[in-house]
Design a protein around this motif. Structure first.
Motif, PDB file in Angstrom:
ATOM      1  N   ARG A   1      36.900  45.180  40.415  1.00 21.47           N
ATOM      2  CA  ARG A   1      36.597  45.745  39.101  1.00 21.47           C
ATOM      3  C   ARG A   1      37.808  46.569  38.682  1.00 21.47           C
ATOM      4  O   ARG A   1      38.340  47.353  39.476  1.00 21.47           O
ATOM      5  N   VAL A   2      38.263  46.384  37.442  1.00 19.42           N
ATOM      6  CA  VAL A   2      39.480  47.047  36.982  1.00 19.42           C
ATOM      7  C   VAL A   2      39.215  47.852  35.718  1.00 19.42           C
ATOM      8  O   VAL A   2      38.278  47.568  34.964  1.00 19.42           O
ATOM      9  N   ARG A   3      40.088  48.809  35.517  1.00 10.38           N
ATOM     10  CA  ARG A   3      40.006  49.696  34.357  1.00 10.38           C
ATOM     11  C   ARG A   3      41.341  49.646  33.625  1.00 10.38           C
ATOM     12  O   ARG A   3      42.405  49.805  34.256  1.00 10.38           O
ATOM     13  N   ASP A   4      41.305  49.406  32.320  1.00 12.99           N
ATOM     14  CA  ASP A   4      42.503  49.508  31.489  1.00 12.99           C
ATOM     15  C   ASP A   4      42.755  50.985  31.244  1.00 12.99           C
ATOM     16  O   ASP A   4      41.985  51.643  30.542  1.00 12.99           O
ATOM     17  N   VAL A   5      43.830  51.520  31.827  1.00 13.28           N
ATOM     18  CA  VAL A   5      44.053  52.966  31.748  1.00 13.28           C
ATOM     19  C   VAL A   5      44.678  53.379  30.426  1.00 13.28           C
ATOM     20  O   VAL A   5      44.974  54.565  30.217  1.00 13.28           O
ATOM     21  N   GLU A   6      44.866  52.427  29.508  1.00 17.04           N
ATOM     22  CA  GLU A   6      45.300  52.780  28.156  1.00 17.04           C
ATOM     23  C   GLU A   6      44.107  53.110  27.260  1.00 17.04           C
ATOM     24  O   GLU A   6      44.190  53.991  26.405  1.00 17.04           O
ATOM     25  N   ASN A   7      42.991  52.392  27.473  1.00 17.32           N
ATOM     26  CA  ASN A   7      41.837  52.621  26.589  1.00 17.32           C
ATOM     27  C   ASN A   7      40.521  52.849  27.305  1.00 17.32           C
ATOM     28  O   ASN A   7      39.492  53.093  26.670  1.00 17.32           O
ATOM     29  N   GLY A   8      40.506  52.778  28.640  1.00 13.06           N
ATOM     30  CA  GLY A   8      39.294  53.048  29.401  1.00 13.06           C
ATOM     31  C   GLY A   8      38.354  51.875  29.570  1.00 13.06           C
ATOM     32  O   GLY A   8      37.322  51.992  30.231  1.00 13.06           O
ATOM     33  N   ALA A   9      38.693  50.702  28.989  1.00 15.66           N
ATOM     34  CA  ALA A   9      37.827  49.528  29.120  1.00 15.66           C
ATOM     35  C   ALA A   9      37.795  49.057  30.576  1.00 15.66           C
ATOM     36  O   ALA A   9      38.765  49.247  31.325  1.00 15.66           O
ATOM     37  N   GLU A  10      36.662  48.446  30.984  1.00 18.51           N
ATOM     38  CA  GLU A  10      36.525  47.944  32.348  1.00 18.51           C
ATOM     39  C   GLU A  10      36.036  46.506  32.329  1.00 18.51           C
ATOM     40  O   GLU A  10      35.334  46.086  31.402  1.00 18.51           O
ATOM     41  N   THR A  11      36.411  45.747  33.346  1.00 20.66           N
ATOM     42  CA  THR A  11      35.924  44.385  33.500  1.00 20.66           C
ATOM     43  C   THR A  11      35.979  44.001  34.974  1.00 20.66           C
ATOM     44  O   THR A  11      36.649  44.656  35.777  1.00 20.66           O
ATOM     45  N   GLU A  12      35.258  42.930  35.316  1.00 23.84           N
ATOM     46  CA  GLU A  12      35.276  42.413  36.676  1.00 23.84           C
ATOM     47  C   GLU A  12      36.138  41.156  36.742  1.00 23.84           C
ATOM     48  O   GLU A  12      36.105  40.320  35.838  1.00 23.84           O
ATOM     49  N   VAL A  13      36.925  41.048  37.823  1.00 24.27           N
ATOM     50  CA  VAL A  13      37.824  39.922  38.012  1.00 24.27           C
ATOM     51  C   VAL A  13      37.383  39.187  39.276  1.00 24.27           C
ATOM     52  O   VAL A  13      37.405  39.758  40.375  1.00 24.27           O
ATOM     53  N   GLN A  14      36.971  37.942  39.117  1.00 24.62           N
ATOM     54  CA  GLN A  14      36.494  37.140  40.246  1.00 24.62           C
ATOM     55  C   GLN A  14      37.656  36.400  40.892  1.00 24.62           C
ATOM     56  O   GLN A  14      38.522  35.857  40.202  1.00 24.62           O
ATOM     57  N   ALA A  15      37.662  36.357  42.225  1.00 23.01           N
ATOM     58  CA  ALA A  15      38.755  35.692  42.936  1.00 23.01           C
ATOM     59  C   ALA A  15      38.294  35.229  44.310  1.00 23.01           C
ATOM     60  O   ALA A  15      37.392  35.823  44.908  1.00 23.01           O
ATOM     61  N   SER A  16      38.948  34.180  44.797  1.00 19.17           N
ATOM     62  CA  SER A  16      38.654  33.716  46.155  1.00 19.17           C
ATOM     63  C   SER A  16      39.215  34.669  47.197  1.00 19.17           C
ATOM     64  O   SER A  16      38.669  34.784  48.299  1.00 19.17           O
ATOM     65  N   ALA A  17      40.319  35.333  46.863  1.00 20.79           N
ATOM     66  CA  ALA A  17      40.939  36.277  47.803  1.00 20.79           C
ATOM     67  C   ALA A  17      41.704  37.331  47.023  1.00 20.79           C
ATOM     68  O   ALA A  17      42.144  37.102  45.893  1.00 20.79           O
ATOM     69  N   VAL A  18      41.851  38.499  47.650  1.00 17.44           N
ATOM     70  CA  VAL A  18      42.601  39.627  47.084  1.00 17.44           C
ATOM     71  C   VAL A  18      43.697  39.998  48.069  1.00 17.44           C
ATOM     72  O   VAL A  18      43.450  40.039  49.283  1.00 17.44           O
ATOM     73  N   ILE A  19      44.899  40.246  47.558  1.00 16.19           N
ATOM     74  CA  ILE A  19      46.010  40.665  48.426  1.00 16.19           C
ATOM     75  C   ILE A  19      46.442  42.065  48.016  1.00 16.19           C
ATOM     76  O   ILE A  19      46.797  42.317  46.856  1.00 16.19           O
ATOM     77  N   ASN A  20      46.405  42.980  48.964  1.00 12.96           N
ATOM     78  CA  ASN A  20      46.785  44.380  48.749  1.00 12.96           C
ATOM     79  C   ASN A  20      48.283  44.531  49.004  1.00 12.96           C
ATOM     80  O   ASN A  20      48.732  44.486  50.147  1.00 12.96           O
ATOM     81  N   CYS A  21      49.045  44.697  47.916  1.00 10.73           N
ATOM     82  CA  CYS A  21      50.513  44.849  48.014  1.00 10.73           C
ATOM     83  C   CYS A  21      50.920  46.197  47.451  1.00 10.73           C
ATOM     84  O   CYS A  21      51.867  46.286  46.649  1.00 10.73           O
ATOM     85  N   THR A  22      50.231  47.250  47.834  1.00  6.66           N
ATOM     86  CA  THR A  22      50.426  48.540  47.179  1.00  6.66           C
ATOM     87  C   THR A  22      51.343  49.488  47.935  1.00  6.66           C
ATOM     88  O   THR A  22      51.433  50.672  47.593  1.00  6.66           O
ATOM     89  N   GLY A  23      52.040  48.998  48.946  1.00  8.91           N
ATOM     90  CA  GLY A  23      53.042  49.833  49.592  1.00  8.91           C
ATOM     91  C   GLY A  23      52.466  51.096  50.190  1.00  8.91           C
ATOM     92  O   GLY A  23      51.572  51.046  51.039  1.00  8.91           O
ATOM     93  N   VAL A  24      52.961  52.236  49.733  1.00  6.73           N
ATOM     94  CA  VAL A  24      52.514  53.497  50.323  1.00  6.73           C
ATOM     95  C   VAL A  24      51.062  53.809  49.990  1.00  6.73           C
ATOM     96  O   VAL A  24      50.467  54.716  50.576  1.00  6.73           O
ATOM     97  N   TRP A  25      50.466  53.063  49.059  1.00  5.28           N
ATOM     98  CA  TRP A  25      49.045  53.244  48.739  1.00  5.28           C
ATOM     99  C   TRP A  25      48.146  52.304  49.559  1.00  5.28           C
ATOM    100  O   TRP A  25      46.937  52.256  49.337  1.00  5.28           O
ATOM    101  N   THR A  26      48.719  51.573  50.505  1.00  2.82           N
ATOM    102  CA  THR A  26      47.945  50.578  51.255  1.00  2.82           C
ATOM    103  C   THR A  26      46.699  51.185  51.883  1.00  2.82           C
ATOM    104  O   THR A  26      45.597  50.632  51.780  1.00  2.82           O
ATOM    105  N   ASP A  27      46.844  52.322  52.542  1.00  5.35           N
ATOM    106  CA  ASP A  27      45.705  52.925  53.232  1.00  5.35           C
ATOM    107  C   ASP A  27      44.611  53.352  52.249  1.00  5.35           C
ATOM    108  O   ASP A  27      43.417  53.202  52.532  1.00  5.35           O
ATOM    109  N   GLU A  28      45.014  53.868  51.063  1.00 10.54           N
ATOM    110  CA  GLU A  28      44.035  54.278  50.063  1.00 10.54           C
ATOM    111  C   GLU A  28      43.225  53.085  49.565  1.00 10.54           C
ATOM    112  O   GLU A  28      42.006  53.162  49.402  1.00 10.54           O
ATOM    113  N   LEU A  29      43.897  51.971  49.341  1.00  7.52           N
ATOM    114  CA  LEU A  29      43.182  50.762  48.887  1.00  7.52           C
ATOM    115  C   LEU A  29      42.282  50.208  49.970  1.00  7.52           C
ATOM    116  O   LEU A  29      41.199  49.689  49.696  1.00  7.52           O
ATOM    117  N   GLN A  30      42.728  50.341  51.235  1.00  9.85           N
ATOM    118  CA  GLN A  30      41.875  49.890  52.330  1.00  9.85           C
ATOM    119  C   GLN A  30      40.575  50.698  52.354  1.00  9.85           C
ATOM    120  O   GLN A  30      39.495  50.147  52.548  1.00  9.85           O
TER     121      GLN A  30
END
Length: 581
Positions: free
Chosen positions: A222-251
């Motif tokens: 689920r994502v949030r557009d941080v320009e206007n606050g809108a939210e939507t759900e994104v369906q996927a077969s797989a998600v890849i966490n490529c957030t670098g120093v934020w990896t642990d937070e996303l985990q």
């Protein structure tokens, strides 16, 4: 048929990351089911999106802030094998990185990645020259490196002729060798644009706030557009966490236990004018902990870097007075004319996402990367170094393949030039013609070609009928006004800091750090993005507050004090939710 082709984002030539595509990409996120959702718009995330798209997968790249807004715009700006890793016996890493350097120089990004020379000053008699020469021989030949000259040995007199700025007693001789450099932020943005060119949805200012699950597997975000606050759900077969120093937070947000831990190491660089160090070459200097680079950068030198633990705000690492003093002290130990704080034009601090290991010293942690399937439908990747982003990306997509419904083709990104590469060399030979056609100096056209490659025609076309756009930005004359317009219309820039800090490098290349041209650049962007006078004024105000906070933080004695001051500045993307991706 024509209308259908024009509306199909896979047919864009090349993909434009502008206001219209932003609206279309939000619609696609909510309606389509993707093979992969990639979280993180740094070089690894952009590389994963490109790798997946060119394998024929449906992919969406999501970034909470701006492309390259974290580590990928704050590096030493080198594509290098890592000469010091040879001494740590990490031969595989060096060979891999040198192969990537060669690919960038010759095939994938010759418009963005250029050779750069360094002098290694010798200070020990008898053993140091053969020892260093042996290492450089490996460095010059590993990984198929052919596109830069080999090492050249210099006497003391020869080294001083090459780098007159050195103290006479700082060396007994020298060896010159070559690596490569690039504007990291522009390179990352270009990788993302290339992914979009091959069909990927690329969307910035879009924050992951929740992971979706189907039974025991991750099924999207689920994502949030941080320009206007809108939210939507994104369906996927797989998600890849490529957030670098934020990896642990996303985990933690995913509710899955991570397979590895990421440790943030702060690296600080300072930028000084080119005339403060008289030299024909960059320098690489040994320090008690690691190495220090003096890197040629247009009309400037970049001096860096530090390597210290950072446990504070991940979005805005702050340089302290101590960090800056450390760099000045070490570079001044070999310079005949000393650098001072007054010489500094810019300062930037970035965080390396290192895999936490046994060593307590971040400079000794491995730059190898790790990939793990954390849970069904979720892959994480971290570690590594900028130069090997393409290899990391291929490994991440391979790891996610088990969760995809159909067979995944092998990676082909070693054969896929980035947008702007095709036709670049021919345009270099046509510089004088291009310059005359547009009424520009040939030097200016060469500068544009090294930023946009064969897309330079798109940039210059925006000035048709508006010759004032081919004038320099006031108080930042290295850049043309049309570049600010193009950043907003085609390169995904949504805020003033996106242009001043990343699409250009005005924020580190001028002593005013962008403040003196902020109003003009904001007005140019506002024409494209439809900003009101109030929005334009707010963008300028927020940017000026950012610069003031950074300047002040750089006078503080400790990380804690610097972090408190820098973190107090307002966010351009004020609807971000902490923790961010």
């Amino acid at each position: 048929m024509t209308a259908q082709r024009e509306n199909d984002p896979r047919k864009s030539e090349p993909a434009r990351l502008g206001p219209l595509s932003r609206a279309a990409s939000w619609d696609r996120l909510g309606k389509e089911t993707f093979d992969l959702v990639v979280i993180g718009g740094g070089v690894v995330g952009a590389g994963v999106a490109l790798d997946a798209a060119t394998r024929g997968l449906r992919v969406a790249l999501i970034e909470a802030r701006d492309l390259a807004s974290g580590t990928s715009s704050r590096s030493s700006k080198l594509f290098h094998g890592g000469l010091r890793y040879l001494e740590q016996l990490e031969f595989g890493l060096v060979r891999e990185a040198l192969r990537e350097r060669e690919l960038m120089l010759t095939t994938l990004a010759p418009h963005l990645v250029k050779p750069v020379s360094f002098l290694y000053p010798l200070t020990r008699r008898v053993w140091e020259r053969p020892y260093t020469a042996a290492g450089l021989f490996l460095y010059d030949t590993m990984g198929g490196a052919r596109s830069v000259p080999g090492q050249k040995h210099l006497t003391k007199a020869g080294a001083l002729r090459m780098v007159p700025a050195l103290k006479r007693d700082a060396l007994i001789g020298g060896i010159r060798y070559y690596d490569a450099q690039a504007d990291d932020a522009r390179h990352t943005m270009t990788v993302a644009r290339t992914a979009a060119h091959y069909g990927a949805v690329v969307r910035t200012s879009t924050q992951v706030i929740e992971f979706l699950r189907e039974a025991d597997r991750v099924s999207g975000v689920r994502v949030r557009d941080v320009e206007n606050g809108a939210e939507t759900e994104v369906q996927a077969s797989a998600v890849i966490n490529c957030t670098g120093v934020w990896t642990d937070e996303l985990q933690r947000l995913s509710g899955s236990r991570g397979r590895f831990r990421v440790r943030a190491s702060k690296g600080v660089h300072i930028v000084v004018p080119r005339d403060r160090i008289v030299s024909e070459s960059g320098l690489i200097l040994r320090t008690e902990k690691s190495v220090l680079f003096v890197i040629p950068w247009r009309n400037h030198w970049i001096v860096g870097t530090t390597d210290t633990d950072w446990n504070l705000d991940l979005a805005h690492p702050a340089a302290t007075k101590h960090d800056i003093d450390y760099l000045l002290e070490h570079v001044n130990s070999v310079l005949a004319t000393q650098l001072t704080h007054d010489d500094i034009e810019g300062v930037y601090a970035g965080l390396r996402p290192l895999l936490a290991g046994e060593s307590e010293e971040t400079s000794k942690l491995s730059r190898e990367h790790a990939v793990a399937r954390v849970s069904p439908g979720l892959v994480a990747i971290a570690g590594g170094k900028y130069t090997t982003y393409r290899v990391m990306a291929a490994d991440a997509v391979d790891a996610a393949a088990v969760d995809l419904p159909s067979r995944v083709q092998p990676s082909i990104t070693d054969k896929v030039p980035l947008v702007g590469a095709d036709g670049y060399h021919a345009l270099v030979n046509q510089v004088d013609h291009l310059a005359a056609e547009h009424g520009l100096h040939p030097y200016r056209v060469r500068h544009l070609l090294d930023r946009y490659g064969s897309l330079v025609g798109e940039v210059l076309a925006l000035a048709d009928g508006r010759p004032e756009l081919l004038k320099p930005i006031e108080n930042a004359p290295d850049y043309l006004r049309v570049e600010a317009v193009y950043a907003a219309s085609d390169e995904g820039a949504l805020h003033l800091e996106d242009v001043l800090a990343r699409r250009t490098r005005i924020s580190i290349e001028y002593p005013h750090r962008g403040v003196d041209c902020a109003q003009q650049v904001a007005e140019l962007m506002g024409e494209v993005l439809g900003w009101s006078a109030e929005t334009t004024a707010r963008e300028v105000e927020v940017y000026r507050a950012r610069v003031e906070a950074e300047r002040d933080s750089q006078t503080k004695p400790s990380d804690e004090a610097a972090d408190a001051r820098r973190s107090a500045a307002p966010e351009a993307r004020d609807k971000l939710i902490e923790p961010v991706s």
